[in-house]
Design a protein around this motif. Structure first.
Motif, short mmCIF file in Angstrom:
data_model
loop_
_atom_site.label_atom_id
_atom_site.label_comp_id
_atom_site.label_asym_id
_atom_site.label_seq_id
_atom_site.Cartn_x
_atom_site.Cartn_y
_atom_site.Cartn_z
N ASP A 119 0.82 -1.21 0.00
CA ASP A 119 0.00 0.00 0.00
C ASP A 119 0.86 1.27 0.00
O ASP A 119 0.77 2.11 0.90
N PRO A 120 1.71 1.45 -1.04
CA PRO A 120 2.63 2.59 -1.04
C PRO A 120 1.94 3.89 -1.42
O PRO A 120 0.90 3.91 -2.08
N SER A 121 2.55 4.99 -1.02
CA SER A 121 2.24 6.30 -1.59
C SER A 121 3.26 6.58 -2.67
O SER A 121 4.38 6.05 -2.64
N PHE A 122 2.91 7.39 -3.64
CA PHE A 122 3.90 7.78 -4.63
C PHE A 122 3.51 9.08 -5.33
O PHE A 122 2.34 9.44 -5.41
N PHE A 131 -2.30 2.56 -13.22
CA PHE A 131 -2.77 3.49 -12.19
C PHE A 131 -3.53 4.62 -12.88
O PHE A 131 -3.27 4.95 -14.03
N SER A 132 -4.45 5.23 -12.13
CA SER A 132 -5.27 6.28 -12.74
C SER A 132 -4.55 7.61 -12.84
O SER A 132 -4.96 8.49 -13.60
N SER A 133 -3.49 7.79 -12.07
CA SER A 133 -2.73 9.04 -12.10
C SER A 133 -1.32 8.78 -11.58
O SER A 133 -0.99 7.65 -11.19
N GLY A 134 -0.52 9.81 -11.54
CA GLY A 134 0.84 9.68 -11.05
C GLY A 134 0.99 9.94 -9.57
O GLY A 134 2.11 10.15 -9.09
N PHE A 135 -0.12 9.93 -8.83
CA PHE A 135 -0.03 10.05 -7.38
C PHE A 135 -0.86 8.95 -6.73
O PHE A 135 -1.82 8.43 -7.31
N ARG A 136 -0.48 8.61 -5.53
CA ARG A 136 -1.28 7.70 -4.73
C ARG A 136 -0.98 7.96 -3.27
O ARG A 136 0.18 8.12 -2.88
N SER A 137 -2.02 8.03 -2.47
CA SER A 137 -1.88 8.22 -1.03
C SER A 137 -2.23 6.90 -0.34
O SER A 137 -3.40 6.59 -0.13
N GLY A 138 -1.19 6.11 -0.04
CA GLY A 138 -1.43 4.82 0.60
C GLY A 138 -1.19 4.86 2.09
O GLY A 138 -0.71 5.86 2.64
N LYS A 139 -1.50 3.77 2.75
CA LYS A 139 -1.33 3.68 4.20
C LYS A 139 -0.04 2.94 4.59
O LYS A 139 0.25 2.79 5.77
N GLY A 140 0.70 2.49 3.59
CA GLY A 140 1.95 1.79 3.86
C GLY A 140 3.02 2.73 4.38
O GLY A 140 2.88 3.95 4.38
N LYS A 141 4.15 2.15 4.79
CA LYS A 141 5.19 2.93 5.44
C LYS A 141 6.19 3.53 4.46
O LYS A 141 7.17 4.16 4.87
N MET A 142 5.95 3.35 3.14
CA MET A 142 6.91 3.87 2.16
C MET A 142 6.23 4.82 1.18
O MET A 142 5.03 4.70 0.89
N VAL A 143 7.03 5.77 0.68
CA VAL A 143 6.58 6.67 -0.37
C VAL A 143 7.65 6.64 -1.47
O VAL A 143 8.85 6.74 -1.19
N VAL A 144 7.21 6.45 -2.70
CA VAL A 144 8.10 6.38 -3.85
C VAL A 144 8.07 7.73 -4.55
O VAL A 144 7.00 8.21 -4.93
#
Length: 450
Positions: A119-122, A131-144
């Protein structure tokens, strides 16, 4: 900027934005959102008294909205600062950097973590397919994060990636680029050395060991450095590379011992390097190796990166963001491997701040010579540069047409479309290269298709 605007809207903020031009594919997504877009800079765009003004790095002093912001004491911040504040926080920041391959490699890594339910953010500077866009706000502990060496804002001339405080870092390659802010590759290496110096000692730096600039940049790192490439001196070595029309296979050796066989759906050594960097990062992060390989093989690339857009007269039309000569060369080599029985027609728009100047005169000529036929479009913002400093398109054509006329300089896009309609057939593939819109060339080609 556009992807983070979508991220903020998703968080419940009211977002409005100004630019002189919005380009697909991000413009299509923004227009379908609730974000109000202003297509020119004007003081009245700020009359709603926003709580915070996010200033992009294309905005300089003298811009009417920048002056209004300063004169009216509005709160303002750069985009990288805002990303740090709202996205990184205490998460593992996985930063992908380098002159080329950042968007593709970032998209691969985001997919790897997503496919294994981390569940990454990126935030990525493109739209990854899947993916629908170039961003994602996930609940995981990592952000790409795609880490760009370009400057942050008119009030902060540091490279953007220095705000991202990487826990883990990938450096794909380092070449001279962005001549509007860097004077030499030494300047660029200095920024990368600053980046390396903020990676924690318990972090990992995955570095292209075939690139002498990177080897120099990481040599005094306090973090663990893992090198990869084709050279036998690397920690991870790529061997037994085999290309076919549909995929590429290769073996990875770690410290001299066989580690894995990889199958990927693209051709070309640059793509192999991107896949390898992604695999190694996933390996050290502890992702399942078999699932990693499955994800890599199912990777569908990024919009505007060797993206098939349609056909005209039986010729496949491909779009790519390439604008640096190394990227141009890489794309043309990959297309030659992927379409061995086709002739390549390349349409190139010299548009970036570096390619409009004659800094890469010889290397652009060399790169374009890999195509069978070439159309070079209008030199963007030519009036801003002295004639002796501009890219000499006629000189490029002299070399490309030394044996036969197969390349042209055509400024008007409608005339380019007419030329392509006349020349293209099922024996060709046609790749359109630009980091902008090429004055709507692709849409006009697709319209011509019917």
């Amino acid at each position: 900027m556009g992807n983070f605007a979508l991220f903020l809207e998703d968080k419940g903020f009211i977002v409005k934005g100004s630019d002189s031009m919005f380009y697909p594919p991000i413009s299509d997504i923004l227009e379908s959102s609730n974000i109000e877009l202003f297509r020119e800079y004007d003081e009245k765009n700020l009359s709603w008294d926003p709580d915070l003004v996010v200033v992009g790095n294309v905005v300089s002093r003298g811009n009417v909205e920048a002056e209004y912001t300063l004169n009216n004491r509005l709160n303002f911040i750069s985009l990288p600062q805002l990303i740090k504040r709202y996205m990184i926080e205490k998460k593992d920041s996985i930063v992908i950097s380098g002159t080329h391959g950042k968007t593709t490699t970032s998209s691969m890594i985001a997919k790897l973590f997503h496919d294994q339910n981390y569940d990454p953010s990126f935030i990525i500077g493109g739209i990854p397919n899947g993916f629908s866009s170039g961003f994602r706000s996930g609940k995981g502990k990592m952000v790409v994060l795609e880490g760009d060496e370009y400057d942050t804002a008119f009030f902060d001339k540091r490279s953007k990636f220095l705000h991202y405080f990487p826990t883990h870092l990938i450096i794909n390659n380092i070449e001279f680029d962005h001549s509007d802010i860097f004077n030499s590759v030494e300047d660029i290496k200095r920024s990368f050395k600053h980046l390396v110096n903020i990676v924690p000692s318990n972090g990992i730096i995955v570095a292209n060991g075939d690139d002498k600039n990177i080897v120099e940049v990481v040599e005094n790192s306090h973090s663990k450095v893992v090198t990869f490439g084709f050279g036998e001196e690397n920690h991870w070595v790529i061997r037994d590379l085999v290309h076919s029309q549909k995929h590429t296979s290769f073996d990875l050796y770690k410290n001299g011992d066989f580690k894995d066989s990889i199958l990927v759906p693209f051709s070309g050594e640059y793509q192999v390097m991107n896949f390898t960097a992604s695999y190694i990062l996933a390996y050290y992060y502890g992702l399942d190796r078999d699932k990693t390989k499955t994800s890599l093989y199912s990777f569908k690339n990024v919009k505007r990166r060797m993206e098939i857009r349609g056909k005209i007269n039986g010729a496949t039309i491909i779009e790519d963001f390439a604008h640096h000569p190394t990227a141009i060369k890489s794309v043309l080599k990959s297309l030659r491997l992927g379409y061995p029985n086709k002739k390549i027609f390349c349409c190139f728009e010299p548009r970036s701040n570096t390619t409009v100047k004659n800094i890469f005169q010889e290397s652009i000529t060399e790169a374009l010579s890999l195509a069978d036929s070439v159309i070079i479009g209008k030199l963007n913002r030519a009036d801003l540069y002295k004639k002796e400093d501009r890219l000499d398109i006629e000189k490029i054509l002299e070399t490309l047409n030394s044996e036969e006329e197969k390349s042209w300089h055509i400024e008007n896009v409608d005339n380019i479309v007419s030329k392509l309609k006349l020349l293209l057939d099922e024996d060709y593939i046609c790749v359109v290269m630009s980091n902008g819109s090429f004055d709507g060339l692709l849409n006009k080609l697709i319209d011509e298709k019917g």
